[in-house]
Design an enzyme around this catalytic site. Structure first.
Site, PDB file in Angstrom:
ATOM      1  N   LYS A   1      63.643  22.779  83.954  1.00 20.08           N
ATOM      2  CA  LYS A   1      64.897  22.142  84.344  1.00 20.08           C
ATOM      3  C   LYS A   1      65.434  22.840  85.581  1.00 20.08           C
ATOM      4  O   LYS A   1      65.608  24.057  85.596  1.00 20.08           O
ATOM      5  CB  LYS A   1      65.896  22.245  83.197  1.00 20.08           C
TER       6      LYS A   1
ATOM      7  N   LYS B   1      62.891  17.914  84.333  1.00 17.21           N
ATOM      8  CA  LYS B   1      64.189  17.355  84.693  1.00 17.21           C
ATOM      9  C   LYS B   1      64.681  17.974  85.981  1.00 17.21           C
ATOM     10  O   LYS B   1      64.607  19.190  86.114  1.00 17.21           O
ATOM     11  CB  LYS B   1      65.163  17.661  83.542  1.00 17.21           C
TER      12      LYS B   1
HETATM   13  C1  PBG Z   1      73.612  20.234  79.703  1.00 14.69           C
HETATM   14  C2  PBG Z   1      72.934  19.057  80.290  1.00 14.69           C
HETATM   15  C3  PBG Z   1      73.035  18.567  81.603  1.00 14.69           C
HETATM   16  C4  PBG Z   1      72.291  17.409  81.643  1.00 14.69           C
HETATM   17  C5  PBG Z   1      71.712  17.230  80.379  1.00 14.69           C
HETATM   18  N1  PBG Z   1      72.114  18.274  79.574  1.00 14.69           N
HETATM   19  C6  PBG Z   1      73.848  19.033  82.754  1.00 14.69           C
HETATM   20  C7  PBG Z   1      73.629  20.361  83.299  1.00 14.69           C
HETATM   21  O1  PBG Z   1      72.681  21.069  82.977  1.00 14.69           O
HETATM   22  O2  PBG Z   1      74.473  20.752  84.099  1.00 14.69           O
HETATM   23  C8  PBG Z   1      72.150  16.499  82.829  1.00 14.69           C
HETATM   24  C9  PBG Z   1      71.813  15.080  82.514  1.00 14.69           C
HETATM   25  C10 PBG Z   1      72.091  14.128  83.604  1.00 14.69           C
HETATM   26  O3  PBG Z   1      72.505  14.469  84.727  1.00 14.69           O
HETATM   27  O4  PBG Z   1      71.896  12.937  83.334  1.00 14.69           O
HETATM   28  N2  PBG Z   1      73.042  21.448  79.899  1.00 14.69           N
END
Ligand code: PBG
Length: 339
Positions: A209, A264
């Protein structure tokens, strides 16, 4: 070594013997030779739930997506199930006054996400429910972990994540999805779940991520944007410059017991998705995140592109790159169409 003598009986390779366009001649041939196909089984639908009574509250930066009341969530999950979506990811919109520095609300067994999960499980079977494990919806500073002297501390955060995972599993969550990027969380959560008798609860790790600028609309949706302010998550989420590092991250999560892995964001990271799938042959998922979904939607709404066709093309691209499935806000509309 010299080349083997060409067999005079064999047609010479290449044009005009080979005409690639023959297999594109008509629709049925194109369908016949298609290498990849999108189906409802490939789709995971992220949804937002709020604690109030209003059925739907639009999210201005996420076109076509709303925060749902629990009652509406139950209805919409029923619809998702009826069109064959296998898994829904539920994200809570936590009241600002429940957010604290230590994120205690994350492991309150009666918190919004637990109530929502229990209600959905009570109403429906035959569809999976996934929950994020990360503290950002619950912290006053909007970070995914505990903040100490300006730094997100790892090992202390793990303890809270484990408690969060356990209450979610108790509520009926089928898939726990650690999205925080702390080191060692997949293993710690696996141990905590097993100790409570949740051996069957799966872990889908947000394994690679990135610290992306594409999460903005999501942070608006869950209300963590004002808390995070100018803060960034670069000390725990990955640097978009890196690719080999993603393989190390994924390898660790697998070693620690992740059942499924995720890359992601999505479209900007198809190279990572392909490498991960090739290297590990794991059930591998891509998250078409809020920012990339919003960009495609708005371009469609403005008439710059055919919105529906670009969305279909984007989702197919994930399959081609090797995804077993895709988290997308377009899951329901897409599954209805595929039906
Ligand atoms: C929480 C989380 C996030 C997303 C999914 N879980 C945001 C982040 O990490 O700041 C992003 C999902 C999206 O943008 O659709 N940790």
């Amino acid at each position: 070594m010299s080349n083997p003598t060409p067999d005079p009986m064999m047609p010479k390779p290449g044009f005009p013997t080979t005409r690639m366009r023959r297999n594109r001649y008509d629709d049925w041939t194109r369908r016949l030779v298609a290498e990849n196909q999108l189906s409802a089984n490939d789709l995971i639908w992220p949804v937002f739930v709020h604690g109030g009574d209003e059925a739907r509250i639009d999210i201005p930066t996420l076109p076509g997506v709303a925060r749902l009341s629990i009652e509406q969530l139950i209805k919409d999950v029923g619809e998702a199930k009826s069109v064959g979506i296998p898994l829904v990811a539920v994200f809570p919109v936590v009241d600002p006054d429940k957010k604290t520095d230590e994120a205690e609300e994350a492991y309150n067994a009666d918190n919004l996400v637990c109530r929502a999960v229990a209600a959905v499980k009570e109403a429906h079977d035959g569809i999976g429910i996934m929950c994020d494990v990360a503290l950002d919806p619950f912290t006053s500073h909007g970070h995914d972990g505990l903040l100490r002297d300006g730094y997100i501390v790892n090992d202390e955060t793990l303890e809270v994540l484990c408690k969060q995972a356990v209450v979610q599993a108790k509520a009926g969550c089928d898939v726990i999805a650690p999205s925080d990027m702390m080191d060692g969380r997949a293993g710690a959560i696996r141990t905590a779940l097993d100790a409570e008798g949740f051996q069957h609860v799966r872990i889908m790790a947000y394994a690679a991520k990135y610290a992306s600028a594409l999460y903005g609309p999501f942070r608006d949706a869950v209300g963590s944007a004002p808390n995070l302010g100018d803060g960034d998550k670069k000390t725990y989420q990955m640097d978009p410059a890196n690719s080999d590092e993603a393989l190390r991250e994924v390898a660790l999560d697998i070693e620690e017991g992740a059942d499924m892995v995720m890359v992601k964001p999505g479209l900007f990271y198809l190279d990572i998705l392909q490498r991960v799938k090739e290297a590990f042959s794991m059930p591998t998922f891509a998250y078409q995140v809020s920012g990339e979904y919003a960009m495609l939607k708005v371009a469609g709404q403005q008439g710059l592109v055919d919105g529906e066709r670009v969305m279909d093309e984007a989702l197919l691209a994930f399959k081609r790159a090797g995804a077993n499935g895709i988290l997308t806000y377009a899951a329901l509309e897409t599954a209805k169409k595929l039906g």
